[in-house]
Design a protein around this motif. Structure first.
Motif, PDB file in Angstrom:
ATOM      1  N   ARG A  72       0.848  -1.188   0.000  1.00  0.00           N
ATOM      2  CA  ARG A  72       0.000   0.000   0.000  1.00  0.00           C
ATOM      3  C   ARG A  72       0.884   1.238   0.000  1.00  0.00           C
ATOM      4  O   ARG A  72       2.095   1.169   0.206  1.00  0.00           O
ATOM      5  CB  ARG A  72      -0.918  -0.018   1.223  1.00  0.00           C
ATOM      6  CG  ARG A  72      -1.844  -1.236   1.290  1.00  0.00           C
ATOM      7  CD  ARG A  72      -2.912  -1.068   2.356  1.00  0.00           C
ATOM      8  NE  ARG A  72      -2.358  -0.989   3.688  1.00  0.00           N
ATOM      9  CZ  ARG A  72      -2.582  -1.878   4.660  1.00  0.00           C
ATOM     10  NH1 ARG A  72      -3.319  -2.948   4.406  1.00  0.00           N
ATOM     11  NH2 ARG A  72      -2.061  -1.714   5.862  1.00  0.00           N
ATOM     12  N   ARG A  73       0.271   2.392  -0.176  1.00  0.00           N
ATOM     13  CA  ARG A  73       1.028   3.627  -0.390  1.00  0.00           C
ATOM     14  C   ARG A  73       1.868   4.029   0.816  1.00  0.00           C
ATOM     15  O   ARG A  73       2.898   4.674   0.664  1.00  0.00           O
ATOM     16  CB  ARG A  73       0.070   4.754  -0.770  1.00  0.00           C
ATOM     17  CG  ARG A  73      -0.573   4.555  -2.132  1.00  0.00           C
ATOM     18  CD  ARG A  73      -1.701   5.528  -2.361  1.00  0.00           C
ATOM     19  NE  ARG A  73      -1.246   6.908  -2.358  1.00  0.00           N
ATOM     20  CZ  ARG A  73      -2.071   7.939  -2.320  1.00  0.00           C
ATOM     21  NH1 ARG A  73      -3.367   7.749  -2.231  1.00  0.00           N
ATOM     22  NH2 ARG A  73      -1.591   9.158  -2.348  1.00  0.00           N
ATOM     23  N   ASP A  74       1.434   3.680   2.022  1.00  0.00           N
ATOM     24  CA  ASP A  74       2.188   4.104   3.201  1.00  0.00           C
ATOM     25  C   ASP A  74       3.081   2.993   3.754  1.00  0.00           C
ATOM     26  O   ASP A  74       3.630   3.113   4.844  1.00  0.00           O
ATOM     27  CB  ASP A  74       1.249   4.628   4.293  1.00  0.00           C
ATOM     28  CG  ASP A  74       0.196   3.605   4.711  1.00  0.00           C
ATOM     29  OD1 ASP A  74       0.086   2.566   4.024  1.00  0.00           O
ATOM     30  OD2 ASP A  74      -0.494   3.840   5.707  1.00  0.00           O
ATOM     31  N   ASP A 178      15.937   0.241  13.933  1.00  0.00           N
ATOM     32  CA  ASP A 178      15.827   1.667  14.274  1.00  0.00           C
ATOM     33  C   ASP A 178      15.594   2.504  13.010  1.00  0.00           C
ATOM     34  O   ASP A 178      14.732   3.386  12.980  1.00  0.00           O
ATOM     35  CB  ASP A 178      17.107   2.158  14.960  1.00  0.00           C
ATOM     36  CG  ASP A 178      17.286   1.605  16.366  1.00  0.00           C
ATOM     37  OD1 ASP A 178      16.296   1.122  16.951  1.00  0.00           O
ATOM     38  OD2 ASP A 178      18.427   1.655  16.877  1.00  0.00           O
ATOM     39  N   GLY A 179      16.383   2.205  11.969  1.00  0.00           N
ATOM     40  CA  GLY A 179      16.246   2.946  10.720  1.00  0.00           C
ATOM     41  C   GLY A 179      14.923   2.702  10.033  1.00  0.00           C
ATOM     42  O   GLY A 179      14.294   3.628   9.507  1.00  0.00           O
ATOM     43  N   LEU A 180      14.474   1.460  10.034  1.00  0.00           N
ATOM     44  CA  LEU A 180      13.189   1.140   9.415  1.00  0.00           C
ATOM     45  C   LEU A 180      12.034   1.806  10.146  1.00  0.00           C
ATOM     46  O   LEU A 180      11.083   2.288   9.519  1.00  0.00           O
ATOM     47  CB  LEU A 180      12.994  -0.376   9.399  1.00  0.00           C
ATOM     48  CG  LEU A 180      13.690  -1.135   8.264  1.00  0.00           C
ATOM     49  CD1 LEU A 180      13.647  -2.629   8.520  1.00  0.00           C
ATOM     50  CD2 LEU A 180      13.038  -0.806   6.929  1.00  0.00           C
ATOM     51  N   ALA A 181      12.104   1.830  11.459  1.00  0.00           N
ATOM     52  CA  ALA A 181      11.045   2.482  12.241  1.00  0.00           C
ATOM     53  C   ALA A 181      10.966   3.967  11.908  1.00  0.00           C
ATOM     54  O   ALA A 181       9.877   4.522  11.698  1.00  0.00           O
ATOM     55  CB  ALA A 181      11.309   2.280  13.734  1.00  0.00           C
ATOM     56  N   ALA A 182      12.128   4.625  11.842  1.00  0.00           N
ATOM     57  CA  ALA A 182      12.160   6.062  11.521  1.00  0.00           C
ATOM     58  C   ALA A 182      11.680   6.305  10.094  1.00  0.00           C
ATOM     59  O   ALA A 182      10.936   7.266   9.828  1.00  0.00           O
ATOM     60  CB  ALA A 182      13.578   6.595  11.714  1.00  0.00           C
ATOM     61  N   ALA A 186       8.390   8.393   8.762  1.00  0.00           N
ATOM     62  CA  ALA A 186       8.547   9.500   7.825  1.00  0.00           C
ATOM     63  C   ALA A 186       7.622   9.343   6.628  1.00  0.00           C
ATOM     64  O   ALA A 186       6.992  10.305   6.179  1.00  0.00           O
ATOM     65  CB  ALA A 186      10.001   9.586   7.356  1.00  0.00           C
ATOM     66  N   VAL A 187       7.505   8.119   6.101  1.00  0.00           N
ATOM     67  CA  VAL A 187       6.623   7.882   4.957  1.00  0.00           C
ATOM     68  C   VAL A 187       5.167   8.052   5.355  1.00  0.00           C
ATOM     69  O   VAL A 187       4.372   8.652   4.630  1.00  0.00           O
ATOM     70  CB  VAL A 187       6.869   6.467   4.380  1.00  0.00           C
ATOM     71  CG1 VAL A 187       5.786   6.089   3.383  1.00  0.00           C
ATOM     72  CG2 VAL A 187       8.238   6.408   3.718  1.00  0.00           C
TER      73      VAL A 187
END
Length: 451
Positions: A72-74, A178-182, A186-187
Motif C-alpha cells: 500500500r502507499r504508506d 531503528d532505521g526502518l522504524a524512523a 517519515a513515509v
C-alpha cells in the motif's frame, strides 16, 4: 502507520536452482541475510510494527510481484544483502535508492545512519543511487509500488565485515530496525490520506532545453512523464516488461528515470521542481553498444570518470586514458566501450582476484599457456593494445593494423560479437556481462555531459 516488508537477498529459485548469492568464508549471503532478517523482524514486532517477511523460496522477480500484490502507499520495503568483490580489502555498508529521488536518498541516509550508530566499526560507503550498480538499475528499487531501498550491510568477501556481522548480528538487527522504524514514520507522515482518487503534484518537463507542453506528476518522490512524450522520443517499451505504468486522470505515465535505459539523460532540478531530459546528438543511441566505432569522450573526461570512482586510480597508470584513446583509434575500436570494460575487469584499477597491476592486463585476458590463469604484458601500452586487439577479434573481420600482441587472438571466431551484449558468455561467463559494460558507458557519458 504503514507496514514494513523485509526481503533477504538471494536464497530463492533462479533458473531452476537455489541462488546462494555471494559465497565466502564457509557461508553464503543468503544464509547470513535470512538469519539477520529474522532478528530485524522480531525486533520490529516487539515495537508493535506490522512486518511482512518475503518467503525465502521466491526468485527476485517473484519477490517484487509478491510485495506489489500486497503493498500500500504508506508501506515501505527493504531488501538486505551483502556485497562481494574479488578484492577482499573492500568493505563497508551501502544503502541504494532509486536515482533522482531526493526523498528516497534522505530515507537511505536515515537507514544507514541508524545502522552505523549501533555498529560504528562498520565503514560507510554512503547512500548511493541504483545507477551506480553493475547493471545501472536495481529492480527492487525501481519496480516496487511502496517506497523501497536495498541495504548492503557489508562485504561477505571481507573477513572483517563478515566476522563483524556474525559476532554482532543482534546489533546489526537493532540498528536496521531503528532505521526502518524512523523511515516508516517519515513515509506515513508524508503520505496523503487514503482516498479512491489520489491527487499528485505536477512537475514541468524540460527536454533538450525547452519546456514540454504537457506536465508530469510526482508519485512517491519520483517524477513520472506522460506516455505520449515517450512515443515522441521514438522509444519502444514493448520489450520492457519491468517498466511500470500508472494511470492518472485518464493519462498513462511512466517513471522518468526508466528512460535512462534508452540513453536519455534524466536529472531533477529541485529549485524549479522540473524533471530534465536530454537526448544527445553527440552520442548516437544506436551506437552506444557497438564495439567498432569512434569514442566520444576526451582524455580529461576519462580521467575524471576514473578518479570519481577510485581517487587513486591514476597513481600507477596516469597515461591509461590516453593509451586507450590512441590504441583503440588505430584499430577502429570504440575507446569508450574498451575503457568501460577495463573499469569492470579491474574494478576501476583497484584490481583484486586473479589480476595484479604488475601484469598490465586491463581486459582480464586469459593466457595461451595452460598453467597461467591470466596473461601478462611488458608495459601498460602493450596491455591496452592486447585488450583492443581482442575486442576487434570479436567485433570485426578487418585485419589488425599493429603487430599482434593478444595471446588469444587466433582462438576467436572473427566478427562473432559486434555488439557489446554479445560478449556475455564469451568474454565472461556472466550472462549480464555486456549489460554491465553498457551501464558503465552510460555512466561515463552522463559524467561527461554527453547524455
Amino acid at each position: 502507520m504503514g507496514r514494513i516488508f523485509i526481503s533477504a537477498a538471494h536464497g530463492g529459485l533462479e533458473n531452476g536452482s537455489t541462488d546462494p548469492g555471494t559465497v565466502a568464508g564457509g557461508t553464503t549471503e543468503a544464509r547470513e541475510m535470512i538469519l539477520t532478517r529474522d532478528l530485524i523482524a522480531t525486533e520490529l514486532r516487539s515495537r508493535n510494527f506490522e512486518v511482512l517477511t518475503v518467503p525465502d523460496n521466491l526468485s527476485a522477480t517473484e519477490t517484487i510481484a509478491w510485495i506489489n500484490a500486497r503493498g500500500r502507499r504508506d508501506d515501505v520495503a527493504l531488501e538486505i544483502g551483502m556485497d562481494g568483490s574479488p578484492n577482499p580489502s573492500l568493505r563497508g555498508a551501502s544503502a541504494y535508492h532509486i536515482a533522482n529521488n531526493d526523498q528516497r536518498k534522505a530515507h537511505a541516509e536515515l537507514l544507514l545512519l541508524a545502522l552505523l550508530r549501533r555498529v560504528p566499526q562498520l565503514p560507510s560507503r554512503g547512500a548511493r543511487p541504483d545507477t551506480a550498480t553493475g547493471l545501472g538499475n536495481l529492480p527492487f528499487c525501481r519496480q516496487l509500488v511502496p517506497p523501497s531501498l536495498l541495504l548492503e550491510v557489508g562485504f561477505l568477501t571481507n573477513p572483517d565485515d563478515r566476522l563483524l556481522l556474525q559476532n554482532r548480528r543482534r546489533d546489526f538487527a537493532i540498528g536496521i530496525a531503528d532505521g526502518l522504524a524512523a523511515w516508516s514514520r517519515a513515509v506515513a507522515g508524508t503520505s496523503p490520506s487514503p482516498s479512491p482518487s489520489p491527487t499528485y503534484t505536477s512537475t514541468d518537463i524540460n527536454i533538450n532545453g525547452g519546456i514540454y507542453d504537457e506536465q508530469g506528476v510526482i508519485v512517491s518522490g519520483n517524477a513520472y512523464i506522460p506516455i505520449d512524450l515517450v512515443d515522441r522520443l521514438n522509444i519502444d517499451l514493448s520489450n520492457s516488461p519491468g517498466i511500470n505504468r500508472i494511470s492518472y486522470r485518464n493519462v498513462v505515465y511512466i517513471k522518468a528515470i526508466d528512460l535512462r535505459e534508452f540513453n536519455i539523460s534524466v536529472s531533477w532540478d529541485s529549485a524549479s521542481r522540473t524533471v530534465i531530459l536530454r537526448s544527445s546528438a553527440s552520442v548516437c543511441p544506436g551506437l552506444v553498444d557497438r564495439i567498432m566505432g569512434r569514442g566520444s569522450t576526451s582524455e580529461v573526461q576519462l580521467m575524471m570518470f576514473l578518479k570519481t570512482n577510485n581517487e587513486n586510480a591514476l597513481t600507477q597508470f596516469p597515461d591509461l586514458p590516453k593509451l586507450y584513446r590512441e590504441e583503440a583509434s588505430i584499430e577502429g575500436v570504440n575507446y569508450d566501450v574498451a575503457f568501460s570494460q577495463m573499469c569492470i575487469e579491474t574494478g576501476f584499477l583497484q584490481f583484486g582476484g586473479a589480476l595484479k597491476p604488475s601484469q598490465n592486463n586491463f581486459g582480464g585476458l586469459g593466457s595461451a599457456i595452460v598453467e597461467e590463469e591470466t596473461a601478462s604484458f611488458p608495459s601498460a601500452r602493450i596491455g591496452v593494445r592486447a585488450h583492443i586487439q581482442h575486442l576487434k577479434a570479436y567485433a570485426s573481420t578487418e585485419p589488425l593494423v599493429q603487430e599482434l600482441v593478444d595471446p588469444r587472438f587466433r582462438f576467436v571466431r572473427r566478427g562473432i560479437a559486434p555488439l557489446v551484449n554479445q560478449l556475455s558468455g564469451r568474454w565472461s561467463a556472466d550472462a549480464q556481462y555486456g549489460e554491465k559494460i553498457v551501464s558503465i558507458v552510460r555512466r561515463l557519458y552522463e559524467s561527461a555531459g554527453l547524455l
